[in-house]
Design a protein around this motif. Structure first.
Motif, PDB file in Angstrom:
ATOM      1  N   ALA A 150      -8.548  -3.554  -5.838  1.00 47.71           N
ATOM      2  CA  ALA A 150      -9.556  -4.597  -5.655  1.00 47.71           C
ATOM      3  C   ALA A 150     -10.839  -4.281  -6.409  1.00 47.71           C
ATOM      4  O   ALA A 150     -11.496  -5.184  -6.949  1.00 47.71           O
ATOM      5  CB  ALA A 150      -9.845  -4.772  -4.163  1.00 47.71           C
ATOM      6  N   ALA A 151     -11.196  -2.988  -6.497  1.00 47.03           N
ATOM      7  CA  ALA A 151     -12.451  -2.612  -7.139  1.00 47.03           C
ATOM      8  C   ALA A 151     -12.434  -2.815  -8.647  1.00 47.03           C
ATOM      9  O   ALA A 151     -13.478  -3.008  -9.268  1.00 47.03           O
ATOM     10  CB  ALA A 151     -12.780  -1.152  -6.827  1.00 47.03           C
ATOM     11  N   THR A 211       0.827  -1.200   0.000  1.00 43.10           N
ATOM     12  CA  THR A 211       0.000   0.000   0.000  1.00 43.10           C
ATOM     13  C   THR A 211       0.864   1.254   0.000  1.00 43.10           C
ATOM     14  O   THR A 211       2.077   1.197   0.254  1.00 43.10           O
ATOM     15  CB  THR A 211      -0.905   0.010   1.240  1.00 43.10           C
ATOM     16  OG1 THR A 211      -0.083   0.118   2.410  1.00 43.10           O
ATOM     17  CG2 THR A 211      -1.743  -1.266   1.321  1.00 43.10           C
ATOM     18  N   LEU A 212       0.213   2.392  -0.254  1.00 43.00           N
ATOM     19  CA  LEU A 212       0.937   3.659  -0.201  1.00 43.00           C
ATOM     20  C   LEU A 212       1.489   3.909   1.196  1.00 43.00           C
ATOM     21  O   LEU A 212       2.605   4.427   1.354  1.00 43.00           O
ATOM     22  CB  LEU A 212       0.006   4.808  -0.606  1.00 43.00           C
ATOM     23  CG  LEU A 212      -0.270   4.981  -2.107  1.00 43.00           C
ATOM     24  CD1 LEU A 212      -1.276   6.107  -2.319  1.00 43.00           C
ATOM     25  CD2 LEU A 212       1.013   5.263  -2.871  1.00 43.00           C
ATOM     26  N   GLU A 213       0.736   3.550   2.219  1.00 35.26           N
ATOM     27  CA  GLU A 213       1.200   3.737   3.589  1.00 35.26           C
ATOM     28  C   GLU A 213       2.457   2.913   3.848  1.00 35.26           C
ATOM     29  O   GLU A 213       3.409   3.390   4.487  1.00 35.26           O
ATOM     30  CB  GLU A 213       0.095   3.349   4.575  1.00 35.26           C
ATOM     31  CG  GLU A 213      -1.120   4.273   4.577  1.00 35.26           C
ATOM     32  CD  GLU A 213      -2.027   4.072   3.360  1.00 35.26           C
ATOM     33  OE1 GLU A 213      -1.875   3.024   2.683  1.00 35.26           O
ATOM     34  OE2 GLU A 213      -2.853   4.960   3.096  1.00 35.26           O
ATOM     35  N   GLU A 214       2.477   1.688   3.364  1.00 37.57           N
ATOM     36  CA  GLU A 214       3.656   0.829   3.564  1.00 37.57           C
ATOM     37  C   GLU A 214       4.853   1.375   2.791  1.00 37.57           C
ATOM     38  O   GLU A 214       5.997   1.295   3.258  1.00 37.57           O
ATOM     39  CB  GLU A 214       3.328  -0.595   3.124  1.00 37.57           C
ATOM     40  CG  GLU A 214       2.331  -1.298   4.034  1.00 37.57           C
ATOM     41  CD  GLU A 214       1.809  -2.595   3.449  1.00 37.57           C
ATOM     42  OE1 GLU A 214       1.314  -3.438   4.232  1.00 37.57           O
ATOM     43  OE2 GLU A 214       1.874  -2.769   2.205  1.00 37.57           O
ATOM     44  N   LEU A 215       4.600   1.925   1.597  1.00 35.50           N
ATOM     45  CA  LEU A 215       5.697   2.515   0.823  1.00 35.50           C
ATOM     46  C   LEU A 215       6.294   3.706   1.565  1.00 35.50           C
ATOM     47  O   LEU A 215       7.521   3.848   1.650  1.00 35.50           O
ATOM     48  CB  LEU A 215       5.196   2.950  -0.554  1.00 35.50           C
ATOM     49  CG  LEU A 215       6.221   3.654  -1.450  1.00 35.50           C
ATOM     50  CD1 LEU A 215       7.393   2.727  -1.755  1.00 35.50           C
ATOM     51  CD2 LEU A 215       5.569   4.124  -2.752  1.00 35.50           C
ATOM     52  N   GLY A 216       5.439   4.567   2.112  1.00 31.38           N
ATOM     53  CA  GLY A 216       5.938   5.715   2.848  1.00 31.38           C
ATOM     54  C   GLY A 216       6.758   5.323   4.056  1.00 31.38           C
ATOM     55  O   GLY A 216       7.783   5.950   4.363  1.00 31.38           O
ATOM     56  N   ALA A 217       6.336   4.251   4.737  1.00 32.56           N
ATOM     57  CA  ALA A 217       7.053   3.808   5.932  1.00 32.56           C
ATOM     58  C   ALA A 217       8.428   3.244   5.601  1.00 32.56           C
ATOM     59  O   ALA A 217       9.339   3.281   6.438  1.00 32.56           O
ATOM     60  CB  ALA A 217       6.222   2.766   6.681  1.00 32.56           C
ATOM     61  N   GLU A 242      -8.017  -0.608  -2.207  1.00 31.82           N
ATOM     62  CA  GLU A 242      -9.399  -1.074  -2.317  1.00 31.82           C
ATOM     63  C   GLU A 242     -10.143  -0.322  -3.411  1.00 31.82           C
ATOM     64  O   GLU A 242     -10.985  -0.881  -4.100  1.00 31.82           O
ATOM     65  CB  GLU A 242     -10.118  -0.899  -0.971  1.00 31.82           C
ATOM     66  CG  GLU A 242      -9.583  -1.785   0.147  1.00 31.82           C
ATOM     67  CD  GLU A 242      -9.705  -3.262  -0.175  1.00 31.82           C
ATOM     68  OE1 GLU A 242     -10.752  -3.660  -0.753  1.00 31.82           O
ATOM     69  OE2 GLU A 242      -8.765  -4.014   0.135  1.00 31.82           O
ATOM     70  N   GLU A 243      -9.839   0.975  -3.561  1.00 28.62           N
ATOM     71  CA  GLU A 243     -10.469   1.813  -4.569  1.00 28.62           C
ATOM     72  C   GLU A 243      -9.383   2.488  -5.408  1.00 28.62           C
ATOM     73  O   GLU A 243      -8.248   2.641  -4.959  1.00 28.62           O
ATOM     74  CB  GLU A 243     -11.349   2.876  -3.911  1.00 28.62           C
ATOM     75  CG  GLU A 243     -12.515   2.332  -3.117  1.00 28.62           C
ATOM     76  CD  GLU A 243     -13.552   1.647  -4.004  1.00 28.62           C
ATOM     77  OE1 GLU A 243     -13.639   2.021  -5.197  1.00 28.62           O
ATOM     78  OE2 GLU A 243     -14.264   0.749  -3.505  1.00 28.62           O
ATOM     79  N   PRO A 244      -9.705   2.897  -6.659  1.00 25.99           N
ATOM     80  CA  PRO A 244      -8.719   3.584  -7.493  1.00 25.99           C
ATOM     81  C   PRO A 244      -8.169   4.834  -6.806  1.00 25.99           C
ATOM     82  O   PRO A 244      -8.886   5.541  -6.106  1.00 25.99           O
ATOM     83  CB  PRO A 244      -9.510   3.937  -8.758  1.00 25.99           C
ATOM     84  CG  PRO A 244     -10.629   2.954  -8.800  1.00 25.99           C
ATOM     85  CD  PRO A 244     -10.994   2.687  -7.366  1.00 25.99           C
ATOM     86  N   ILE A 245      -6.879   5.099  -7.004  1.00 23.02           N
ATOM     87  CA  ILE A 245      -6.206   6.243  -6.386  1.00 23.02           C
ATOM     88  C   ILE A 245      -5.905   7.269  -7.467  1.00 23.02           C
ATOM     89  O   ILE A 245      -5.217   6.962  -8.455  1.00 23.02           O
ATOM     90  CB  ILE A 245      -4.905   5.816  -5.688  1.00 23.02           C
ATOM     91  CG1 ILE A 245      -5.198   4.761  -4.614  1.00 23.02           C
ATOM     92  CG2 ILE A 245      -4.187   7.009  -5.094  1.00 23.02           C
ATOM     93  CD1 ILE A 245      -3.953   4.161  -3.995  1.00 23.02           C
ATOM     94  N   ALA A 246      -6.431   8.472  -7.296  1.00 24.13           N
ATOM     95  CA  ALA A 246      -6.172   9.537  -8.262  1.00 24.13           C
ATOM     96  C   ALA A 246      -4.707   9.969  -8.181  1.00 24.13           C
ATOM     97  O   ALA A 246      -4.107   9.993  -7.110  1.00 24.13           O
ATOM     98  CB  ALA A 246      -7.089  10.732  -7.968  1.00 24.13           C
TER      99      ALA A 246
END
Length: 428
Positions: free
Chosen positions: A343-344, A293-299, A316-320
């Motif tokens: 996932a969506a 996830t983006l959070e894991e990448l930042g960490a 879970e949903e598309p990220i702009a």
């Protein structure tokens, strides 16, 4: 006797159109520094000096400058690989004859054309003059051309390996001609795929697969076999035979992201076990892959400083503006590729559970639902579904083979052999 073994420079290689010239300059300087420190009696480059048959002028200049520098340290032999042009090697060899020290043979290029028997045996004296280094050099033999050399082997699996083994045996015979066991150190270099080796999958894989593999036990029994073609540095065989792929000096693509690059220093003497020492190279940028996830990448952003990074972002949903978000999280990385695993929008494979009451999958209805979910306008969706249904219900018809296809089918059914050729000539 000490030898320095390097290979598969692939000068001119890019990473998704990104120049790596600075990395090549740095790693070639590092290889030269290792040679200066080790002071070998011979330097062997086991093929794929360039990445293409027609390298850019700047890459030719980069190669010549480095090789001339290495040849001032020790005699240097460059073997032709599957990416190298024999005609270009002829030109570089001619340029060597214009050097003031040309009569000393300090820099030599060895290649093969496929219509003449490749391979040669070269002799060099060690620095102290006590030992003679005898090098048997076998450049890359293209599978499409070896039939000119060995028409009797046919085209079946294993024929190419059998032809290479005959070439190697012939070189070994020449290597042993006049051999002095008390003074001579025998070496062999080749650009080929040995079946027990582990490829990086950044190679041309159609040239590094089992039909073209030679067995490790087919390699000549010499003090050291310097191999090229596979980019992952590794020993070859069971370890009893002193043979090694030096590997590429840079991580060429993400298939090599876990590899530690090196050059190999070989210490050998008559009647003594060969000592093989890899020297790690540090100049190239590391290639890394991230999935999360983006959070894991930042960490974990700190571990990606200065690397080429390929990411798969799960959500879970598309990220702009996903690419921009990734770049902001890892500002010190060179982001090469961003892939979204959402996932969506993730596609699912239809199974028997999706069947209708008649136990048949309604593919047309599923396709219509997919177009609706994707937001395809109604009229466009209707036209696409109509075309899709027409293709789905079209009756298969036999398409006549073209003359080229017929000729290819006949050739496959009756592989060419010398016996077949003799029969044809007799009939004519």
């Amino acid at each position: 006797m000490k030898a320095l073994h390097t290979s598969d420079w692939h000068l001119g290689r890019t990473l998704q159109r990104r120049s790596r010239d600075e990395e090549f300059d740095a790693v070639l300087a590092e290889i030269t520094a290792i040679a200066e420190s080790v002071q070998p009696d011979l330097i062997v480059h086991s093929g794929d000096l360039f990445d293409t048959y027609r390298p850019a002028h700047k890459d030719i200049l980069r190669a010549v400058r480095c090789l001339y520098g290495l040849s001032r340290i020790a005699p240097t032999v460059v073997l032709g690989g599957n990416h190298d042009s024999p005609e270009l090697f002829d030109l570089l060899g001619y340029l060597c004859t214009l050097r003031p020290d040309a009569d000393q043979g300090r820099l030599r290029f060895v290649h093969g054309r496929g219509d003449t028997e490749p391979g040669t045996v070269l002799d060099f004296d060690s620095r102290d003059g006590r030992e003679r280094i005898r090098l048997a050099a076998l450049p890359y033999v293209h599978p499409n051309r070896y039939l000119h050399l060995f028409p009797g082997f046919g085209t079946t699996d294993g024929a190419y390996a059998a032809g290479l083994r005959e070439l190697q045996d012939g070189l070994l015979t020449r290597l042993l001609d006049g051999h002095d066991p008390d003074r001579d150190v025998l070496l062999f270099t080749a650009h080929q795929y040995v079946g027990s080796s582990v490829p990086s999958y950044s190679e041309r894989m159609w040239e590094a697969r089992e039909p073209y593999a030679t067995a490790a036990d087919a390699l000549p029994q010499v003090a050291y076999c310097a191999l090229g073609h596979i980019h992952k540095p590794q020993p070859v065989g069971s370890g009893r035979l002193p043979a090694r792929y030096a590997g590429s000096p840079l991580q060429m693509d993400f298939g090599e992201s876990e590899e530690t690059k090196s050059v190999t220093v070989v210490d050998a003497a008559p009647g003594r076990r060969t000592l093989i020492t890899p020297h790690t190279l540090h100049s190239g940028r590391r290639l890394a892959r991230f999935a999360g996830t983006l959070e894991e990448l930042g960490a974990s952003a700190a571990q990606y400083r200065g690397v080429y990074l390929k990411t798969v972002i799960r959500s879970e949903e598309p990220i702009a503006r996903l690419g921009e978000r990734v770049a902001e999280l890892v500002p010190d990385a060179i982001v090469v590729d961003v892939e979204e695993d959402c996932a969506a929008t993730r596609a699912t494979v239809m199974t028997g559970a999706d069947a209708t009451g008649e136990d048949q999958l309604d593919v047309t209805a599923a396709f219509s639902a997919y177009l609706a979910d994707a937001g395809t306008p109604g009229q466009n969706a209707d036209e696409v579904v109509t075309a899709f249904t027409g293709l789905l219900n079209a009756t298969d018809s036999a398409v006549p083979h073209s003359p080229a296809e017929r000729l290819l089918a006949e050739a496959i059914a009756s592989p060419w052999t010398s016996a077949a050729q003799d029969a044809t000539e007799t009939a004519s």
